[in-house]
Design a protein around this motif. Structure first.
Motif, PDB file in Angstrom:
ATOM      1  N   LYS A 160       0.905  -1.329  -0.019  1.00  0.00           N
ATOM      2  CA  LYS A 160      -0.044   0.023   0.053  1.00  0.00           C
ATOM      3  C   LYS A 160       0.817   1.309  -0.019  1.00  0.00           C
ATOM      4  O   LYS A 160       0.443   2.316  -0.358  1.00  0.00           O
ATOM      5  CB  LYS A 160      -0.919   0.201   1.287  1.00  0.00           C
ATOM      6  N   ASP A 161       2.269   1.106   0.264  1.00  0.00           N
ATOM      7  CA  ASP A 161       2.983   2.244   0.419  1.00  0.00           C
ATOM      8  C   ASP A 161       3.902   2.423  -0.938  1.00  0.00           C
ATOM      9  O   ASP A 161       4.671   3.209  -1.014  1.00  0.00           O
ATOM     10  CB  ASP A 161       3.890   1.885   1.760  1.00  0.00           C
ATOM     11  N   LYS A 185      -6.436  -2.983  -4.709  1.00  0.00           N
ATOM     12  CA  LYS A 185      -6.860  -1.690  -4.086  1.00  0.00           C
ATOM     13  C   LYS A 185      -7.247  -2.280  -2.745  1.00  0.00           C
ATOM     14  O   LYS A 185      -7.480  -1.707  -1.684  1.00  0.00           O
ATOM     15  CB  LYS A 185      -8.144  -1.518  -4.714  1.00  0.00           C
ATOM     16  N   LYS A 187      -5.741  -4.188  -0.989  1.00  0.00           N
ATOM     17  CA  LYS A 187      -4.691  -4.251  -0.053  1.00  0.00           C
ATOM     18  C   LYS A 187      -4.153  -2.802   0.353  1.00  0.00           C
ATOM     19  O   LYS A 187      -3.219  -2.643   0.829  1.00  0.00           O
ATOM     20  CB  LYS A 187      -3.262  -4.950  -0.807  1.00  0.00           C
ATOM     21  N   GLY A 188      -5.056  -1.611  -0.170  1.00  0.00           N
ATOM     22  CA  GLY A 188      -4.844  -0.385   0.209  1.00  0.00           C
ATOM     23  C   GLY A 188      -4.167   0.373  -0.842  1.00  0.00           C
ATOM     24  O   GLY A 188      -3.492   1.630  -0.587  1.00  0.00           O
ATOM     25  N   PRO A 190      -3.790   2.910  -3.971  1.00  0.00           N
ATOM     26  CA  PRO A 190      -4.754   3.771  -4.605  1.00  0.00           C
ATOM     27  C   PRO A 190      -4.437   3.515  -6.023  1.00  0.00           C
ATOM     28  O   PRO A 190      -3.593   3.052  -6.514  1.00  0.00           O
ATOM     29  CB  PRO A 190      -4.009   5.135  -4.219  1.00  0.00           C
TER      30      PRO A 190
END
Length: 247
Positions: A160-161, A185, A187-188, A190
């Motif tokens: 996600k990062d 998405k 998993k975070g 964007p």
């Protein structure tokens, strides 16, 4: 937009550098352009790219050559994908003691291949990005319904990062790619931090894909005529995974 029988032809243009006269530019089929889709980026239709695509489309091209020429296109796609990552100012001092004002990449990246054909693109990414993390998603399409089903995913825990380069050589209906983006998405990640890299796309697949995930950036080498009644890309190049790994 072409129909299911691929009856809308791709444009044929003289291929070559601008400074050559028209009679020295051979006519070749080039990619269709995608209107009103700023998130679609098609590689420049250079003589080199068209020659490479011609080789991998040829049914008579042997597996070793198919792999070699596919890898060259994949490298072009990865290099273009990296152009879309954010950079920040960065000044360095050269060996002669002078400052050079440049840039450096900002943030971490990773690759995610849609198995199995997408795995063919991993080496090209590794050649450009040393020690890059690579995750995998296995999605298989029902041959009768053409609907995708998720079977497996293994992704970096901090995905996600990261900026994600999603890898799959063919975009036909877009179903598998859409499902892969939904997994990311979930998993975070964007949408706007996902770059989808592929060699050949159908106009139907691009339209379907961007209708569902409009913020994902698509980077492709070629938008083909369309899909036939079996949802195969026309003229396409056959089954990429089979030709790369087994045939």
């Amino acid at each position: 937009m072409s129909n299911k029988n691929g009856e809308c032809p791709s444009p044929a243009l003289g291929v070559g550098p601008d400074y050559r006269p028209a009679n020295e530019k051979p006519t070749a089929t080039v990619s269709r352009q995608v209107k009103n889709q700023p998130n679609v980026h098609i590689l420049p239709q250079t003589p080199q790219l068209i020659a490479l695509l011609t080789m991998i489309r040829d049914e008579n091209t042997q597996r070793a050559d198919f792999i070699f020429y596919s890898n060259r296109i994949i490298r072009l796609l990865v290099e273009e994908g990296l152009n879309h990552l954010p950079v920040v100012p960065h000044t360095v001092t050269s060996p002669v003691g002078k400052d050079y004002t440049g840039v450096r990449f900002e943030g971490k990246i990773c690759g995610v291949s849609i198995m199995r054909a997408g795995e063919s693109m991993e080496q090209g990414l590794r050649e450009c990005c040393r020690s890059v993390r690579i995750g995998k998603i296995l999605i298989q399409r029902n041959e009768e319904t053409s609907l995708p089903k998720l079977f497996y995913e293994k992704l970096p825990p901090d995905i996600k990062d990261r900026w994600v380069l999603l890898l799959d050589p063919m975009l036909a209906t877009g179903g598998s790619a859409i499902m892969a983006v939904e997994v990311l998405k979930g998993k975070g990640v964007p949408e706007e931090r996902i770059l989808f890299l592929n060699l050949i796309a159908s106009p139907e697949g691009i339209a379907n894909f961007l209708e569902k995930v409009p913020k994902v950036r698509v980077i492709t080498a070629f938008v083909d005529q369309g899909l036939n009644d079996k949802n195969y890309i026309v003229p396409g190049l056959g089954d990429f995974g089979d030709r790369f790994y087994t045939l």
